[in-house]
Design an enzyme around this catalytic site. Sequence first.
Site, mmCIF file in Angstrom:
data_model
loop_
_atom_site.group_PDB
_atom_site.id
_atom_site.type_symbol
_atom_site.label_atom_id
_atom_site.label_comp_id
_atom_site.label_asym_id
_atom_site.label_seq_id
_atom_site.Cartn_x
_atom_site.Cartn_y
_atom_site.Cartn_z
ATOM 1 N N GLN A 82 -41.134 70.196 73.817
ATOM 2 C CA GLN A 82 -40.084 71.588 74.330
ATOM 3 C C GLN A 82 -40.805 72.814 73.872
ATOM 4 O OE1 GLN A 82 -36.143 72.804 72.866
ATOM 5 N NE2 GLN A 82 -35.452 72.195 74.855
ATOM 6 N N CYS A 113 -30.856 77.757 73.488
ATOM 7 C CA CYS A 113 -30.662 78.180 72.080
ATOM 8 C C CYS A 113 -29.818 79.238 71.775
ATOM 9 C CB CYS A 113 -32.132 78.409 71.106
ATOM 10 S SG CYS A 113 -31.729 78.597 69.452
#
Length: 385
Positions: A82, A113
């Site tokens: 990622q 996030c």
Amino acid sequence: MSATSTASLPTELVLGNVRVETPVVLAPMAGITNAAYRRLCAEQGAGLYVCEMITSRGLVEGDETTKKMLVFDELETIRSVQLYGTDPKYVGQAAEILCNEYGVAHVDLNFGCPVPKVTRKGGGGALPWKRGLLGEVLEAAVAATSKYDVPLTIKTRKGLDDDHLTYLDAGRIAQESGVTAIALHGRTVEQAYSGTADWDAIAELVAHVDIPVLGNGDIWEANDAVRMVEQTGAAGVVVGRGCLGRPWLFRDLAAAFSGTPTTTVLPTLGEVRTMMLRHAELLCEHMGEERGCKEFRKHVSWYLKGFRAGGSLRHSLALVDSLETLGALLDELDPDEAYPVSELGAPRGRQGAPRKRVVLPEGWLDDQDGRGIHMQEDANEATGG
């Protein structure tokens, strides 16, 4: 024990030319999903096991901390990473480096996030608000990965908060940009890891796009994964905190999606002890004994959650500095103690409260385009998604 229905469940996950035997993905978690943990989970059952998130600029500029995170176990058949980034140039270059120099077979981009140090720079869960910028980042990444026939996926959240939802636009832009699949965590950035994941939003995204949608949020047991897929029509699930201290969850997930009714068999404390030792051994194999034991310490409380192990033993385990010491301490556990059923279906890992406000760059909400706006991106910023 709990029975699991398997009617009309997907039995595999197809991402471009990558075929995963079980429609289950291990979510990237900072400081957790290193090569040792990915190997440990993969030993339990098939799935796609993603390396902890790395920064695009760090990789492009050769940052040593970033490069040290890109370690793969010799038995990893599908290398999956990622990336975090806000600048299309860096994201594209980093994606190409992963494909060309590291033999990565799957790249995921983090747009979920919720950590303030990330969102205040327009990254993570903040970036999808800028639809133009999101499109630029995705176009650069797809252009890079498509040259190597490597599928690109993204992970995102519902939006900044309930008044600033982005997931439907993000899904449309991802599909138009050539993204292979999208994973949706059914929470907003404001929620972080608190509250309950909104599976209805996942179902809405499934109906909104033609590319595969993976569901994420509140999967604590295999039964949860089955319910999510049945309720939402998702092509698979992404599992994060639910596997902390419970890597055998992937065994249960593989069984649940195998096409036959299954029954979960809970491990005894003796079996958990064996798993703990195996985890520590893999960490030491990849990092050396001193660092490996230090890395293992954070996992102790997760493995022993709900068991009767005394405070002094737990304290000693949290300070372990060698495999020999670890083995001796683990021998003090009662191997016949049954798994604490009170922990089944219960949240694990970080939870906390909703954020009082989402930290964003000044003026971030003024418009939703952002095309041509390239935010500052740190070279060595590693965090969870």
